[in-house]
Motif scaffolding. Structure first.
Motif, PDB file in Angstrom:
ATOM      1  N   THR A   1      24.650  44.113  23.478  1.00  0.00           N
ATOM      2  CA  THR A   1      24.866  42.962  24.356  1.00  0.00           C
ATOM      3  C   THR A   1      24.016  43.097  25.617  1.00  0.00           C
TER       4      THR A   1
ATOM      5  N   ASP B   1      41.709  45.135  32.367  1.00  0.00           N
ATOM      6  CA  ASP B   1      41.981  43.874  31.675  1.00  0.00           C
ATOM      7  C   ASP B   1      41.032  42.782  32.159  1.00  0.00           C
TER       8      ASP B   1
ATOM      9  N   SER C   1      37.674  43.340  30.679  1.00  0.00           N
ATOM     10  CA  SER C   1      37.696  42.975  29.257  1.00  0.00           C
ATOM     11  C   SER C   1      37.529  41.467  29.078  1.00  0.00           C
ATOM     12  N   ARG C   2      38.181  40.700  29.947  1.00  0.00           N
ATOM     13  CA  ARG C   2      38.031  39.246  29.853  1.00  0.00           C
ATOM     14  C   ARG C   2      36.592  38.823  30.143  1.00  0.00           C
TER      15      ARG C   2
ATOM     16  N   HIS D   1      33.943  40.628  29.556  1.00  0.00           N
ATOM     17  CA  HIS D   1      33.192  40.969  28.333  1.00  0.00           C
ATOM     18  C   HIS D   1      33.379  39.892  27.269  1.00  0.00           C
ATOM     19  N   THR D   2      34.608  39.464  27.055  1.00  0.00           N
ATOM     20  CA  THR D   2      34.889  38.464  26.024  1.00  0.00           C
ATOM     21  C   THR D   2      34.168  37.151  26.300  1.00  0.00           C
ATOM     22  N   GLU D   3      34.134  36.768  27.566  1.00  0.00           N
ATOM     23  CA  GLU D   3      33.572  35.471  27.926  1.00  0.00           C
ATOM     24  C   GLU D   3      32.055  35.489  28.122  1.00  0.00           C
ATOM     25  N   ARG D   4      31.481  36.663  28.504  1.00  0.00           N
ATOM     26  CA  ARG D   4      30.084  36.640  28.925  1.00  0.00           C
ATOM     27  C   ARG D   4      29.219  37.737  28.299  1.00  0.00           C
ATOM     28  N   ALA D   5      29.700  38.345  27.235  1.00  0.00           N
ATOM     29  CA  ALA D   5      28.960  39.457  26.630  1.00  0.00           C
ATOM     30  C   ALA D   5      27.560  39.056  26.197  1.00  0.00           C
ATOM     31  N   ASP D   6      27.349  37.801  25.860  1.00  0.00           N
ATOM     32  CA  ASP D   6      26.042  37.353  25.374  1.00  0.00           C
ATOM     33  C   ASP D   6      25.111  36.900  26.497  1.00  0.00           C
TER      34      ASP D   6
ATOM     35  N   ARG E   1      37.521  50.275  24.728  1.00  0.00           N
ATOM     36  CA  ARG E   1      37.791  48.910  24.267  1.00  0.00           C
ATOM     37  C   ARG E   1      36.561  48.212  23.698  1.00  0.00           C
ATOM     38  N   HIS E   2      35.396  48.465  24.300  1.00  0.00           N
ATOM     39  CA  HIS E   2      34.237  47.645  23.950  1.00  0.00           C
ATOM     40  C   HIS E   2      32.952  48.420  23.665  1.00  0.00           C
TER      41      HIS E   2
END
Length: 236
Positions: free
Chosen positions: A23, A185, A188-189, A191-196, A220-221
């Motif tokens: 990523t 946490d 993590s959010r 990462h989920t929303e902006r990893a790309d 976690r990631h």
């Protein structure tokens, strides 16, 4: 790999870059000291200007008990001959860079501390002004002696390395556990929303929180520490 390096004459902080092989998003971790030389905060601000988002430490709301517990830092910074200043987000955070603050409330922080320490809690409040007076009189030397040298980044899971000293202390756990979980946490959010996205997310938190961030992003990631840059916090 160390988060803080304490020698007989200085303290340094390692600004750590965490990346994932698949990523473009990267996390830039700033292990902070609540009191430092002005040059340290200037260097942090310069690096924050190149970030796209800042995740900042900061207990929400006001509390007389929290103010008493942090009195030592404020007193030390007020003694001009020490050459130290207190961390101040008004000058540290550059305008135009979005900031989020996932920290706990003052009420939550004090409740955790009371539950963990019980009879020790009033002793902590009473000792804060004494510690502040000592820090103010002794200057940077007192900080060199009080900073932990055991704040290392955790190894990869399964290595069997013992827990760093101090992490089982009830006061440390009360002040860290809930706050660390909220912080990880929040990351993590992101990462989920902006990893790309090819963005840099700065994490501006006290050095004692950084091991949990590194472990959380790794477990976690799959983010790993890739680079580190040393900044001088203070010199005796």
């Amino acid at each position: 790999m160390q988060v803080f390096e304490v020698t007989g004459y200085s303290v340094r902080s390692a600004v750590i870059t965490m990346r994932h092989k698949d990523t473009p998003l990267r996390f830039l971790l700033f292990p902070m000291a609540h009191v430092a030389a002005p040059s340290f905060y200037r260097q942090v601000r310069e690096r924050l200007e190149g970030c796209d988002l800042v995740v900042a430490e900061g207990v929400h709301g006001r509390s007389r008990q929290v103010e008493m517990l942090t009195l030592a830092y404020r007193l030390a910074a007020r003694r001009e001959r020490n050459g130290l200043v207190e961390q101040d987000y008004r000058t540290l955070l550059p305008p135009g860079v979005p900031v989020i603050a996932p920290d706990v409330s003052a009420g939550e922080a004090i409740a955790d501390l009371k539950q963990a320490t019980r009879w020790l809690y009033p002793v902590l409040l009473a000792a804060a002004p004494v510690a502040g007076a000592v820090f103010a009189l002794r200057g940077p030397r007192a900080f060199l002696e009080s900073e932990s040298v055991d704040e290392h980044l955790p190894p990869a899971p399964g290595t069997g390395t013992p827990t760093p000293a101090g992490l089982d202390d009830p006061v440390d756990r009360a002040l860290l556990d809930r706050r660390d979980l909220r912080l990880v946490d929040a990351l993590s959010r992101i990462h989920t929303e902006r990893a790309d996205e090819p963005v840099t997310v700065a994490v501006v938190y006290g050095a004692e929180h950084i091991p949990a961030v590194v472990a959380g992003l790794l477990d976690r990631h799959g983010y790993r520490p890739r680079d580190a840059e040393w900044l001088t916090v203070l010199v005796a």
